[in-house]
Design a protein around this motif. Structure first.
Motif, PDB file in Angstrom:
ATOM      1  N   ASN A  81       0.844  -1.180   0.000  1.00 29.93           N
ATOM      2  CA  ASN A  81       0.000   0.000   0.000  1.00 29.93           C
ATOM      3  C   ASN A  81       0.885   1.238   0.000  1.00 29.93           C
ATOM      4  O   ASN A  81       2.091   1.146   0.242  1.00 29.93           O
ATOM      5  N   ILE A  82       0.273   2.364  -0.315  1.00 25.98           N
ATOM      6  CA  ILE A  82       0.971   3.646  -0.260  1.00 25.98           C
ATOM      7  C   ILE A  82       0.174   4.531   0.690  1.00 25.98           C
ATOM      8  O   ILE A  82      -1.024   4.756   0.481  1.00 25.98           O
ATOM      9  N   HIS A  83       0.828   4.953   1.747  1.00 23.88           N
ATOM     10  CA  HIS A  83       0.178   5.821   2.725  1.00 23.88           C
ATOM     11  C   HIS A  83       0.637   7.258   2.495  1.00 23.88           C
ATOM     12  O   HIS A  83       1.805   7.499   2.191  1.00 23.88           O
ATOM     13  N   ILE A  84      -0.293   8.194   2.669  1.00 21.64           N
ATOM     14  CA  ILE A  84       0.073   9.611   2.706  1.00 21.64           C
ATOM     15  C   ILE A  84      -0.167  10.058   4.141  1.00 21.64           C
ATOM     16  O   ILE A  84      -1.281   9.944   4.663  1.00 21.64           O
ATOM     17  N   MET A  85       0.876  10.527   4.804  1.00 21.17           N
ATOM     18  CA  MET A  85       0.791  10.866   6.231  1.00 21.17           C
ATOM     19  C   MET A  85       1.120  12.343   6.442  1.00 21.17           C
ATOM     20  O   MET A  85       2.145  12.826   5.979  1.00 21.17           O
ATOM     21  N   ASP A  86       0.220  13.032   7.150  1.00 22.15           N
ATOM     22  CA  ASP A  86       0.386  14.470   7.413  1.00 22.15           C
ATOM     23  C   ASP A  86       0.600  14.721   8.903  1.00 22.15           C
ATOM     24  O   ASP A  86      -0.134  14.184   9.739  1.00 22.15           O
ATOM     25  N   PHE A  87       1.579  15.556   9.218  1.00 21.67           N
ATOM     26  CA  PHE A  87       1.853  15.967  10.591  1.00 21.67           C
ATOM     27  C   PHE A  87       1.873  17.486  10.642  1.00 21.67           C
ATOM     28  O   PHE A  87       2.538  18.123   9.823  1.00 21.67           O
ATOM     29  N   GLN A  88       1.201  18.067  11.610  1.00 19.37           N
ATOM     30  CA  GLN A  88       1.346  19.502  11.834  1.00 19.37           C
ATOM     31  C   GLN A  88       2.663  19.721  12.585  1.00 19.37           C
ATOM     32  O   GLN A  88       3.165  18.805  13.241  1.00 19.37           O
ATOM     33  N   PRO A  89       3.232  20.941  12.473  1.00 21.42           N
ATOM     34  CA  PRO A  89       4.509  21.195  13.172  1.00 21.42           C
ATOM     35  C   PRO A  89       4.391  20.834  14.653  1.00 21.42           C
ATOM     36  O   PRO A  89       3.417  21.201  15.308  1.00 21.42           O
ATOM     37  N   GLY A  90       5.352  20.103  15.166  1.00 23.63           N
ATOM     38  CA  GLY A  90       5.355  19.697  16.574  1.00 23.63           C
ATOM     39  C   GLY A  90       4.716  18.342  16.802  1.00 23.63           C
ATOM     40  O   GLY A  90       4.896  17.754  17.863  1.00 23.63           O
ATOM     41  N   GLU A  91       3.985  17.835  15.836  1.00 23.60           N
ATOM     42  CA  GLU A  91       3.382  16.505  16.020  1.00 23.60           C
ATOM     43  C   GLU A  91       4.416  15.423  15.756  1.00 23.60           C
ATOM     44  O   GLU A  91       5.366  15.602  14.990  1.00 23.60           O
ATOM     45  N   TYR A  92       4.204  14.277  16.370  1.00 16.50           N
ATOM     46  CA  TYR A  92       5.177  13.178  16.229  1.00 16.50           C
ATOM     47  C   TYR A  92       4.463  11.849  16.410  1.00 16.50           C
ATOM     48  O   TYR A  92       3.318  11.798  16.875  1.00 16.50           O
ATOM     49  N   LEU A  93       5.143  10.797  16.027  1.00 13.82           N
ATOM     50  CA  LEU A  93       4.602   9.451  16.222  1.00 13.82           C
ATOM     51  C   LEU A  93       4.636   9.125  17.709  1.00 13.82           C
ATOM     52  O   LEU A  93       5.679   9.268  18.348  1.00 13.82           O
ATOM     53  N   ASN A  94       3.521   8.714  18.254  1.00 16.92           N
ATOM     54  CA  ASN A  94       3.517   8.315  19.662  1.00 16.92           C
ATOM     55  C   ASN A  94       4.215   6.980  19.867  1.00 16.92           C
ATOM     56  O   ASN A  94       4.891   6.767  20.859  1.00 16.92           O
ATOM     57  N   VAL A  95       4.040   6.115  18.899  1.00 12.28           N
ATOM     58  CA  VAL A  95       4.653   4.793  19.010  1.00 12.28           C
ATOM     59  C   VAL A  95       5.962   4.776  18.225  1.00 12.28           C
ATOM     60  O   VAL A  95       6.000   5.180  17.061  1.00 12.28           O
ATOM     61  N   LYS A  96       7.022   4.334  18.886  1.00  6.22           N
ATOM     62  CA  LYS A  96       8.251   4.057  18.153  1.00  6.22           C
ATOM     63  C   LYS A  96       8.044   2.677  17.557  1.00  6.22           C
ATOM     64  O   LYS A  96       7.950   1.686  18.274  1.00  6.22           O
ATOM     65  N   GLU A  97       7.950   2.605  16.249  1.00  8.20           N
ATOM     66  CA  GLU A  97       7.497   1.365  15.616  1.00  8.20           C
ATOM     67  C   GLU A  97       8.656   0.428  15.295  1.00  8.20           C
ATOM     68  O   GLU A  97       9.725   0.863  14.886  1.00  8.20           O
TER      69      GLU A  97
END
Ligand SMILES: *[C@@H]1O[C@H](CO)[C@@H](O)[C@H](O)[C@H]1NC(C)=O
Length: 243
Positions: free
Chosen positions: A164-180
């Motif tokens: 699959n191809i994901h498009i992921m958007d983050f606003q400034p300061g946002e981050y992944l909660n889970v270290k995957e």
């Protein structure tokens, strides 16, 4: 063994895209003059990469036997024509998936910059994939339990599709909660913004135009920095037993 081959193939495709070799048509380097180049993903092509662009009226070849193909338009436009003679004009932010061994052509209307993924399709009996043509902005936002980023998927999640191809958007300061950490490998192209990517114990400042390959099981984490939205395109292998 088959799977290992697929992995290498995908990686090469992404790298080819990233360093912009002449994957599609044999086109020389065109230096963007900078004028009126403020399309949606203009930072991808300016200035960290100096990609080769498809020349006017250039035409694609077909991928290798059994390889499926995904294209995403970053700049310019191409016309996709399939074996039924039906054409679609693909502009910035639109994409197409082409099943393996299906005749088609991609023709440049002007210059174009494309992200191209090709991999050997891990086919399942009586579960063929179908041609898909779409646009990111028409894909629904999906739930991301425990996370804040916005997620869209460009390919159906059904079993016939092996990536699959994901498009992921983050606003400034946002981050992944889970270290995957997971078996899936990723190819990533940062389309907009900037941030920091953690891979294992290394930390990489990244910005629009940068590409990353993440091997299976590499711990990974992202935080968006800067003043504008981060958006990235992410390849992920799915729906097949990795063993
Ligand atoms: C050609 O494209 C049309 C329109 O997207 C689609 O309906 C048709 O199934 C395609 N043909 C093949 C053989 O994939």
């Amino acid at each position: 063994m088959n799977h290992a081959l697929a992995i290498i193939f995908t990686t090469l495709s992404l790298l080819k895209m990233a360093v912009a070799e002449e994957e599609f048509c044999s086109a020389p380097l065109i230096v963007d003059s900078g004028s009126n180049s403020k399309h949606l993903y203009w930072k991808v092509t300016n200035p960290t990469l100096s990609p080769s662009h498809l020349q006017e009226n250039s035409l694609s070849g077909l991928p290798p036997y059994d390889a499926e193909r995904f294209i995403f338009v970053v700049q310019g436009a191409v016309t996709l024509t399939n074996v039924s003679g039906i054409s679609h004009k693909l502009t910035v932010d639109s994409y197409a998936y082409l099943p393996p061994n299906v005749e088609h052509s991609l023709k440049c209307d002007g210059s174009a910059t494309l992200v191209v993924f090709e991999r050997r399709h891990a086919s399942l009996e009586n579960q063929p994939t179908e041609q898909i043509v779409g646009s990111t902005d028409q894909q629904p936002l999906l739930e991301t339990p425990g996370e804040v980023f916005q997620l869209r998927k460009l390919i159906p999640t059904s079993i016939p599709y092996d990536f699959n191809i994901h498009i992921m958007d983050f606003q400034p300061g946002e981050y992944l909660n889970v270290k995957e950490v997971h078996y899936n490998q990723h190819g990533l192209l940062l389309l907009e913004g900037q941030g920091i990517y953690r891979l294992g114990d290394s930390w990489y400042p990244v910005q629009a135009g940068d590409a990353i390959w993440m091997a299976p099981f590499v711990p990974q984490w992202y935080a968006a920095l800067g003043k504008s939205r981060s958006r990235y395109l992410l390849y992920k292998d799915v729906n097949r037993n990795p063993l």
